[in-house]
Write a protein that holds these residues in place. Sequence first.
Motif, PDB file in Angstrom:
ATOM      1  N   CYS A   5       0.624  -1.351   0.037  1.00 59.64           N
ATOM      2  CA  CYS A   5       0.083   0.169  -0.041  1.00 59.64           C
ATOM      3  C   CYS A   5       0.938   1.339  -0.156  1.00 59.64           C
ATOM      4  CB  CYS A   5      -0.881  -0.013   1.196  1.00 59.64           C
ATOM      5  SG  CYS A   5      -2.064   1.490   1.214  1.00 59.64           S
ATOM      6  N   LYS A  46       1.241  -1.730   3.929  1.00 61.63           N
ATOM      7  CA  LYS A  46       0.524  -2.722   4.192  1.00 61.63           C
ATOM      8  C   LYS A  46       0.116  -3.731   3.100  1.00 61.63           C
ATOM      9  CE  LYS A  46      -1.918  -1.318   8.523  1.00 61.63           C
ATOM     10  NZ  LYS A  46      -3.280  -1.168   9.431  1.00 61.63           N
ATOM     11  N   THR A  47      -0.379  -4.905   3.042  1.00 60.67           N
ATOM     12  CA  THR A  47      -0.563  -5.697   2.198  1.00 60.67           C
ATOM     13  C   THR A  47      -1.898  -5.084   1.180  1.00 60.67           C
ATOM     14  OG1 THR A  47       0.113  -7.905   3.542  1.00 60.67           O
ATOM     15  CG2 THR A  47      -1.318  -8.110   1.574  1.00 60.67           C
ATOM     16  N   VAL A  48      -1.723  -5.470   0.077  1.00 61.55           N
ATOM     17  CA  VAL A  48      -2.769  -4.664  -0.752  1.00 61.55           C
ATOM     18  C   VAL A  48      -3.772  -5.681  -1.189  1.00 61.55           C
ATOM     19  CG1 VAL A  48      -0.882  -3.111  -2.068  1.00 61.55           C
ATOM     20  CG2 VAL A  48      -1.577  -5.450  -3.055  1.00 61.55           C
ATOM     21  N   THR A  49      -4.874  -4.933  -1.102  1.00 51.55           N
ATOM     22  CA  THR A  49      -6.357  -5.721  -1.867  1.00 51.55           C
ATOM     23  C   THR A  49      -6.703  -5.401  -3.101  1.00 51.55           C
ATOM     24  OG1 THR A  49      -7.655  -3.815  -0.674  1.00 51.55           O
ATOM     25  CG2 THR A  49      -7.093  -6.067   0.728  1.00 51.55           C
ATOM     26  N   VAL A  50      -6.129  -4.080  -3.577  1.00 51.66           N
ATOM     27  CA  VAL A  50      -6.423  -3.718  -4.811  1.00 51.66           C
ATOM     28  C   VAL A  50      -5.005  -3.343  -5.540  1.00 51.66           C
ATOM     29  CG1 VAL A  50      -8.821  -3.245  -4.875  1.00 51.66           C
ATOM     30  CG2 VAL A  50      -7.102  -1.485  -4.332  1.00 51.66           C
ATOM     31  N   GLY A  75      -0.708   0.120  -5.266  1.00 49.58           N
ATOM     32  CA  GLY A  75      -1.807  -0.590  -4.850  1.00 49.58           C
ATOM     33  C   GLY A  75      -2.002  -0.167  -3.348  1.00 49.58           C
ATOM     34  N   CYS A 110      -4.182  -0.742   0.332  1.00 50.30           N
ATOM     35  CA  CYS A 110      -4.976  -1.778   1.558  1.00 50.30           C
ATOM     36  C   CYS A 110      -6.236  -1.536   1.529  1.00 50.30           C
ATOM     37  CB  CYS A 110      -4.138  -1.770   2.882  1.00 50.30           C
ATOM     38  SG  CYS A 110      -4.409  -0.107   3.711  1.00 50.30           S
ATOM     39  N   ARG A 111      -7.064  -2.168   2.391  1.00 52.87           N
ATOM     40  CA  ARG A 111      -8.462  -2.147   2.556  1.00 52.87           C
ATOM     41  C   ARG A 111      -8.942  -0.676   3.013  1.00 52.87           C
ATOM     42  NH1 ARG A 111     -11.120  -6.831   5.503  1.00 52.87           N
ATOM     43  NH2 ARG A 111      -9.913  -8.023   3.857  1.00 52.87           N
ATOM     44  N   ARG A 112      -7.943  -0.256   3.879  1.00 58.04           N
ATOM     45  CA  ARG A 112      -8.386   1.339   4.423  1.00 58.04           C
ATOM     46  C   ARG A 112      -7.993   2.501   3.487  1.00 58.04           C
ATOM     47  NH1 ARG A 112      -5.372   2.714   9.760  1.00 58.04           N
ATOM     48  NH2 ARG A 112      -6.271   4.724   9.405  1.00 58.04           N
ATOM     49  N   THR A 133      -8.681   2.297  -0.266  1.00 62.78           N
ATOM     50  CA  THR A 133      -8.956   2.123  -1.672  1.00 62.78           C
ATOM     51  C   THR A 133      -9.384   3.533  -2.239  1.00 62.78           C
ATOM     52  OG1 THR A 133     -11.023   1.522  -0.630  1.00 62.78           O
ATOM     53  CG2 THR A 133      -9.731  -0.275  -1.282  1.00 62.78           C
TER      54      THR A 133
END
Length: 247
Positions: free
Chosen positions: A115, A127-131, A147, A149-151, A153
């Motif tokens: 992220c 942090k680890t990316v989700t997108v 990318g 993380c969830r926070r 987007t």
Amino acid sequence: MTDPSYTDLRRYNQTIAALHADPDVTGDLLLVGMWLARATILRDPPEGENGWSVEAAARDLYPVATRPAMNSFGQWTAQETRPDVWRVHDVLTKDIRRYDLWADQPGGKRGHTVCGAKTPRKPRCGKTVTVATTLTDPATGRRRMVGACRRHTDWWQEQTRANREACASVEIPRPPANAGGALARHISLDWPALWQGLDPKWVPPPEVDGWERPALRLVVSSASPSQPMVAGGPPRPRFALIDGALS
């Protein structure tokens, strides 16, 4: 085959040493490079009418290969093939001069995207990316992975939208090459012709300062040591893809 001259032997030894010292030339690429050095400098094996073939290299380097094959009963068995032409083909294909998206990323590998959103305490979240997606530099055409993380987007969507708008109003140039061409730094061949034979869609990529296109090196003729042959004289040696050799 005539005996190589002292100049040829010296040039061959220098080329082999340079190949071993190049961190980009390892494994199978080093083996193929050593074979090409022997062929193009010492003329062993001799050059054919259409240059040297991939099959000729495979006969020397990988004379026996075992590949899976299905028999008449639908069972997978090990089938011995001679020689492993595809292995040489794959090695050369991976060394085609090109732009590689992943060579532009941190670490030069997949899976290194984290992220990138800025936080109050850190320049980037980490942090680890989700997108994730790629953003294109409208000035150079180079791409980078971005990318979130969830926070974060919302931040990622804004980055993507802004880059899309920036690229829509300009003509994006082709990115400069940043990968491949390792053997071309050491061995004189008609590399553009070979790369087009390996990939018919290949076109010469733009280059940046610090990487010189391969040129014919100084060669002293064994028949007349005092008369050097330089670029503009005889054509470069050819390493050809012979039709039917990969079937």
